[in-house]
Write an enzyme that holds these catalytic residues in place. Structure first.
Site, PDB file in Angstrom:
ATOM      1  N   SER A   1       0.788  -1.224   0.000  1.00 36.90           N
ATOM      2  CA  SER A   1       0.000   0.000   0.000  1.00 36.90           C
ATOM      3  C   SER A   1       0.820   1.274   0.000  1.00 36.90           C
ATOM      4  CB  SER A   1      -0.961   0.005   1.192  1.00 36.90           C
ATOM      5  OG  SER A   1      -0.216  -0.172   2.383  1.00 36.90           O
TER       6      SER A   1
ATOM      7  N   HIS B   1       1.699   3.851   6.853  1.00 36.53           N
ATOM      8  CA  HIS B   1       1.053   4.754   5.907  1.00 36.53           C
ATOM      9  C   HIS B   1       1.463   6.187   6.177  1.00 36.53           C
ATOM     10  CE1 HIS B   1      -2.498   1.917   4.723  1.00 36.53           C
ATOM     11  NE2 HIS B   1      -1.363   1.600   4.155  1.00 36.53           N
TER      12      HIS B   1
ATOM     13  N   ASP C   1      -7.565   5.758   5.346  1.00 38.22           N
ATOM     14  CA  ASP C   1      -7.569   4.536   6.149  1.00 38.22           C
ATOM     15  C   ASP C   1      -8.773   4.355   7.042  1.00 38.22           C
ATOM     16  OD1 ASP C   1      -3.968   4.475   6.739  1.00 38.22           O
ATOM     17  OD2 ASP C   1      -5.195   3.864   5.039  1.00 38.22           O
TER      18      ASP C   1
END
Lengths: 164, 138
Positions: free
Chosen positions: A40, A80, A106
């Site tokens: 990701s 992230h 998210d």
């Protein structure tokens, strides 16, 4: 002679543990080295890359930073980027994250009803990285037989090695 | 580094939403050297806003980002861009906010090593409108 071998082995293990604990103290993070588990954050990080984290208490969380966090109740660390920060004067900070390679933020990953992350969810901020090195951990996780075989070989080597 | 923009705020549910469009003229450099040296894999470039409100002492929102890979041109000449992400405030602090600062920053992703976050010079501070837009359709 066997006694000596075992002591030697024990010393190696305790030194390794000491270094790891020392790293935890110095970086302020409960897990100063993590392996990237998903794609990701591509093309920056790929599965198997290794990240080095710090988590100093006074480091402010800024938009654009790469953080590693855990969702309450889950064990898996997620790597992230912070895309929104709202901080109050009393130091309370809430923030939102998103993977570079994901279309949406998210919120779908957070707990039911949770819209923001807080400082307590942070494992650390990514400060440095090494590519590919973490693949070993992923392989060991996906193929546990490999992990046991490796441990058996290492144990046998240390115990059977004869001092010349 | 220069940003020009037009903006207007509109209330959505209970939080202020700002719709911003902007131009970016930027040259990403590393001092005198080329920013893409042997150890730079990519640059993650992003436009963020920072402002204060009654509700929150500090707010930062990323409006737009772009990945520049090694080999791409580090000069950005972008006109009439729209923000990629919704610019919601946590509350109603955008209306009549005197000081909303737009900054272009980038995260250097090396082939191996440290991950620095660099802020570009040439930030732009803009006052936001005193009123909500009610008649424009988006």
């Amino acid at each position: 002679q066997l006694y000596y071998q075992v002591l030697n082995f024990a010393m190696i293990v305790s030194s390794a543990l000491m270094i790891w604990k020392g790293l935890i103290v110095v970086t302020g993070s409960e897990s100063p080295i993590v392996v990237v588990l998903s794609g990701s954050m591509e093309p920056a990080f790929h599965r198997g890359d290794l990240l080095f984290l710090t988590n100093f208490h006074d480091d402010p969380i800024k938009a654009g930073e790469i953080v590693v966090f855990k969702v309450e109740g889950r064990d898996i660390p997620i790597v992230h980027r912070v895309i929104k920060v709202h901080a109050k004067e009393n130091g309370y900070i809430k923030f939102l994250t998103k993977g570079d390679n994901n279309e949406v933020d998210d919120r779908g990953l957070y707990k039911e009803g949770q819209n923001w992350l807080e400082k307590k969810d942070v494992v650390g901020r990514a400060r440095g990285f090494l590519p590919y090195v973490g693949m070993v951990t992923i392989v060991m996780n996906d193929y546990p037989k490999f992990k046991y075989a490796l441990l058996a070989v290492m144990g046998a080597y240390v115990l059977l090695k004869r001092e010349s | 580094l220069r940003k020009n923009l037009e903006d207007f705020t509109g209330p959505r549910e209970k939080s202020d939403l700002a719709i911003v469009s902007f131009d970016i003229y930027a040259d990403i450099l590393n001092g005198e050297k080329n920013i893409f040296d042997w150890n730079v894999k990519q640059l993650f470039v992003y436009l963020s806003v920072e402002y204060s409100t009654k509700n929150n002492a500090l707010n930062q929102v990323v409006l737009w980002d772009k990945i520049l890979l090694r080999g791409d041109n580090p000069r950005l000449f972008l006109k009439d861009m729209k923000s990629k992400y919704f610019f919601f405030d946590d509350g109603n602090g955008l209306k009549a906010n005197r000081n909303v600062t737009f900054t272009l920053s980038w995260n250097v992703i090396p082939n191996a090593g440290i991950l620095p976050l660099i802020t570009g010079s040439g930030q732009l501070s803009v006052p936001f409108p005193d009123n909500y837009e009610t008649t424009k359709s988006y």
